[in-house]
Design a protein around this motif. Structure first.
Motif, PDB file in Angstrom:
ATOM      1  N   ASP A 122      94.618  79.420  43.796  1.00 57.37           N
ATOM      2  CA  ASP A 122      93.782  80.587  44.072  1.00 57.37           C
ATOM      3  C   ASP A 122      94.620  81.745  44.616  1.00 57.37           C
ATOM      4  OD1 ASP A 122      91.237  81.889  44.169  1.00 57.37           O
ATOM      5  OD2 ASP A 122      91.174  81.546  46.338  1.00 57.37           O
ATOM      6  N   VAL A 123      95.567  81.438  45.484  1.00 56.42           N
ATOM      7  CA  VAL A 123      96.424  82.478  46.058  1.00 56.42           C
ATOM      8  C   VAL A 123      97.438  82.987  45.033  1.00 56.42           C
ATOM      9  CG1 VAL A 123      98.241  82.920  47.783  1.00 56.42           C
ATOM     10  CG2 VAL A 123      96.162  81.680  48.438  1.00 56.42           C
ATOM     11  N   VAL A 124      98.014  82.081  44.256  1.00 52.73           N
ATOM     12  CA  VAL A 124      99.111  82.447  43.364  1.00 52.73           C
ATOM     13  C   VAL A 124      98.632  82.988  42.017  1.00 52.73           C
ATOM     14  CG1 VAL A 124     101.144  81.558  42.129  1.00 52.73           C
ATOM     15  CG2 VAL A 124     100.678  80.820  44.475  1.00 52.73           C
ATOM     16  N   VAL A 125      97.553  82.418  41.445  1.00 51.63           N
ATOM     17  CA  VAL A 125      97.092  82.834  40.117  1.00 51.63           C
ATOM     18  C   VAL A 125      95.750  83.539  40.253  1.00 51.63           C
ATOM     19  CG1 VAL A 125      96.642  82.071  37.747  1.00 51.63           C
ATOM     20  CG2 VAL A 125      98.343  80.864  39.111  1.00 51.63           C
ATOM     21  N   ARG A 127      91.125  82.526  41.019  1.00 46.51           N
ATOM     22  CA  ARG A 127      90.142  81.509  41.395  1.00 46.51           C
ATOM     23  C   ARG A 127      89.725  80.624  40.234  1.00 46.51           C
ATOM     24  NH1 ARG A 127      86.888  83.608  45.849  1.00 46.51           N
ATOM     25  NH2 ARG A 127      88.955  83.288  46.712  1.00 46.51           N
ATOM     26  N   TRP A 128      89.548  81.189  39.037  1.00 47.71           N
ATOM     27  CA  TRP A 128      89.102  80.366  37.910  1.00 47.71           C
ATOM     28  C   TRP A 128      90.140  79.334  37.503  1.00 47.71           C
ATOM     29  CZ3 TRP A 128      84.252  80.039  37.596  1.00 47.71           C
ATOM     30  CH2 TRP A 128      83.453  81.137  37.905  1.00 47.71           C
ATOM     31  N   VAL A 133      92.174  73.719  37.718  1.00 44.83           N
ATOM     32  CA  VAL A 133      93.235  72.794  38.125  1.00 44.83           C
ATOM     33  C   VAL A 133      92.692  71.762  39.117  1.00 44.83           C
ATOM     34  CG1 VAL A 133      95.419  72.615  39.397  1.00 44.83           C
ATOM     35  CG2 VAL A 133      95.140  74.356  37.617  1.00 44.83           C
ATOM     36  N   ALA A 134      91.943  72.222  40.112  1.00 43.31           N
ATOM     37  CA  ALA A 134      91.379  71.300  41.106  1.00 43.31           C
ATOM     38  C   ALA A 134      90.402  70.327  40.445  1.00 43.31           C
ATOM     39  CB  ALA A 134      90.692  72.076  42.231  1.00 43.31           C
ATOM     40  N   GLY A 135      89.601  70.808  39.492  1.00 43.39           N
ATOM     41  CA  GLY A 135      88.680  69.928  38.770  1.00 43.39           C
ATOM     42  C   GLY A 135      89.416  68.886  37.960  1.00 43.39           C
TER      43      GLY A 135
END
Length: 157
Positions: A122-125, A127-128, A133-135
């Motif tokens: 979220d910080v680097v790229v 939120r989507w 990635v987290a999913g």
């Protein structure tokens, strides 16, 4: 051979001792992971970029700090249970309790892995990408930590 079968000549006491030793080894590995994750999280507020985090990112960060603290505390639970019940001839209760706590620790470490990826992406790229990635990581973790062990426990050797 499954974990519960052990050696055909193994007594109940030997089986419980073996299971306890195996659980302790697993907890040592998880404790190191939880502590390293907590250490990483504790350094973030001292970085310049931390001041630029939005409300979602700060809330996620604080959630992850809480999960890291709870996971680190939970990983110590089996040792506390063992210390309290040592010598009371209730090793089966100790092993069962430690087994349950290991599942809680696995949930905590999995949450930390997915949550840290969410925060970092979220910080680097954006939120989507972070959510995707987290999913994907959560799906992988469920596969490796839940589905695979369930399937292996059903297989006969």
């Amino acid at each position: 051979m499954s974990d519960d079968q052990g050696d055909a000549e193994e007594t109940d006491k030997e089986r419980l001792d073996r299971k306890w030793e195996e659980l302790l080894q697993e907890l040592r590995v998880m404790q190191t992971g939880a502590q390293l994750t907590a250490g990483f999280l504790l350094t973030l507020p001292f970085q310049q970029k931390f001041a630029t985090l939005d409300d979602f990112q700060r809330t996620l960060y604080l959630f992850l700090v809480a999960v890291a603290a709870l996971t680190t505390a939970t990983v110590m639970g089996p040792v506390a249970v063992h210390r309290r019940l040592s010598g009371e001839h209730v090793k089966e209760r100790v092993v069962v309790t430690a087994h349950r706590l290991v599942h809680v620790v696995l949930l905590g470490v999995s949450t930390l892995i997915a949550g840290m990826a969410l925060l970092i992406f979220d910080v680097v790229v954006d939120r989507w990408v972070a959510v995707a990635v987290a999913g994907a990581l959560l799906a992988y973790l469920v596969t490796v930590l839940v589905l695979l062990p369930a399937r292996l426990s059903d297989e006969k050797f």
